[in-house]
Scaffold this motif. Structure first.
Motif, short mmCIF file in Angstrom:
data_model
loop_
_atom_site.label_atom_id
_atom_site.label_comp_id
_atom_site.label_asym_id
_atom_site.label_seq_id
_atom_site.Cartn_x
_atom_site.Cartn_y
_atom_site.Cartn_z
N LYS A 2 -33.88 20.70 -3.08
CA LYS A 2 -32.46 21.02 -3.10
C LYS A 2 -32.28 22.45 -3.61
O LYS A 2 -32.77 22.80 -4.68
N ILE A 3 -31.58 23.26 -2.83
CA ILE A 3 -31.39 24.68 -3.15
C ILE A 3 -29.92 24.95 -3.40
O ILE A 3 -29.07 24.60 -2.58
N ASN A 4 -29.61 25.59 -4.51
CA ASN A 4 -28.26 26.05 -4.78
C ASN A 4 -28.08 27.38 -4.04
O ASN A 4 -28.82 28.33 -4.29
N ALA A 5 -27.13 27.44 -3.12
CA ALA A 5 -26.95 28.62 -2.27
C ALA A 5 -26.66 29.89 -3.07
O ALA A 5 -27.22 30.95 -2.79
N LYS A 6 -25.83 29.78 -4.09
CA LYS A 6 -25.49 30.96 -4.88
C LYS A 6 -26.70 31.49 -5.63
O LYS A 6 -26.94 32.70 -5.66
N LYS A 7 -27.50 30.60 -6.20
CA LYS A 7 -28.70 31.04 -6.91
C LYS A 7 -29.69 31.71 -5.97
O LYS A 7 -30.33 32.70 -6.32
N LEU A 8 -29.82 31.18 -4.76
CA LEU A 8 -30.70 31.78 -3.76
C LEU A 8 -30.25 33.20 -3.43
O LEU A 8 -31.04 34.15 -3.47
N ILE A 9 -28.97 33.37 -3.14
CA ILE A 9 -28.46 34.69 -2.78
C ILE A 9 -28.53 35.64 -3.97
O ILE A 9 -28.87 36.82 -3.81
N ASP A 10 -28.25 35.16 -5.16
CA ASP A 10 -28.38 36.01 -6.35
C ASP A 10 -29.82 36.50 -6.50
O ASP A 10 -30.05 37.67 -6.84
N ASP A 32 -19.62 29.19 -2.19
CA ASP A 32 -19.16 28.11 -3.07
C ASP A 32 -20.26 27.88 -4.10
O ASP A 32 -21.41 27.60 -3.74
N GLU A 33 -19.95 28.02 -5.37
CA GLU A 33 -20.95 27.91 -6.42
C GLU A 33 -21.63 26.54 -6.46
O GLU A 33 -22.73 26.40 -6.99
N LYS A 34 -21.01 25.53 -5.90
CA LYS A 34 -21.58 24.19 -5.89
C LYS A 34 -22.36 23.90 -4.61
O LYS A 34 -22.98 22.85 -4.50
N ALA A 35 -22.31 24.81 -3.64
CA ALA A 35 -22.96 24.57 -2.34
C ALA A 35 -24.47 24.49 -2.51
O ALA A 35 -25.08 25.32 -3.18
N SER A 36 -25.05 23.47 -1.88
CA SER A 36 -26.49 23.31 -1.91
C SER A 36 -26.95 22.71 -0.59
O SER A 36 -26.15 22.17 0.17
N PHE A 37 -28.23 22.85 -0.32
CA PHE A 37 -28.80 22.30 0.90
C PHE A 37 -30.27 22.00 0.64
O PHE A 37 -30.86 22.48 -0.33
N ILE A 38 -30.86 21.20 1.52
CA ILE A 38 -32.27 20.84 1.40
C ILE A 38 -33.08 21.72 2.33
O ILE A 38 -32.82 21.78 3.53
N ALA A 39 -34.04 22.44 1.76
CA ALA A 39 -34.90 23.32 2.55
C ALA A 39 -36.06 23.78 1.67
O ALA A 39 -36.11 23.48 0.48
#
Length: 97
Positions: A2-10, A32-39
């Motif tokens: 599970k990846i937090n999108a904001k942390k990835l982009i940061d 969205d700070e809560k956005a996440s996805f599996i990858a």
């Protein structure tokens, strides 16, 4: 994983901060700070930070789109690019849940 999108982009922006400053690039994110996805985190990081393709010109700042597109699509996402000379380029990356 599970990846937090904001942390990835940061993380991407931290890795590229010197290049962004040298090239005087303005980066605007809408996440969205809560956005996440599996990858696979490492592959997503590679997709977004990979700057050189075989056809890229010296001094270009842009992700290797064929590689990025493949990696993102294999993780249930898509990438869209809009670019206008002297106006800027927008990369839109979305992942489906």
């Amino acid at each position: 994983s599970k990846i937090n999108a904001k942390k990835l982009i940061d993380n991407v922006l931290d890795n590229l901060s010197i290049l962004i400053e040298i090239k005087e690039i303005e980066v605007i994110t809408k996440i969205d700070e809560k956005a996440s996805f599996i990858a696979d985190y490492k592959w997503q990081l590679e997709a977004i930070t990979n700057y050189k393709s075989r056809d890229s010109q010296e001094g270009n700042v842009g992700i290797g789109l064929p590689l990025a597109k493949t990696i993102i699509e294999q993780n249930n996402g898509y990438i869209k690019v809009d670019s206008e000379p002297d106006k800027g380029t927008t990369f839109e990356i979305k992942y489906m849940k």
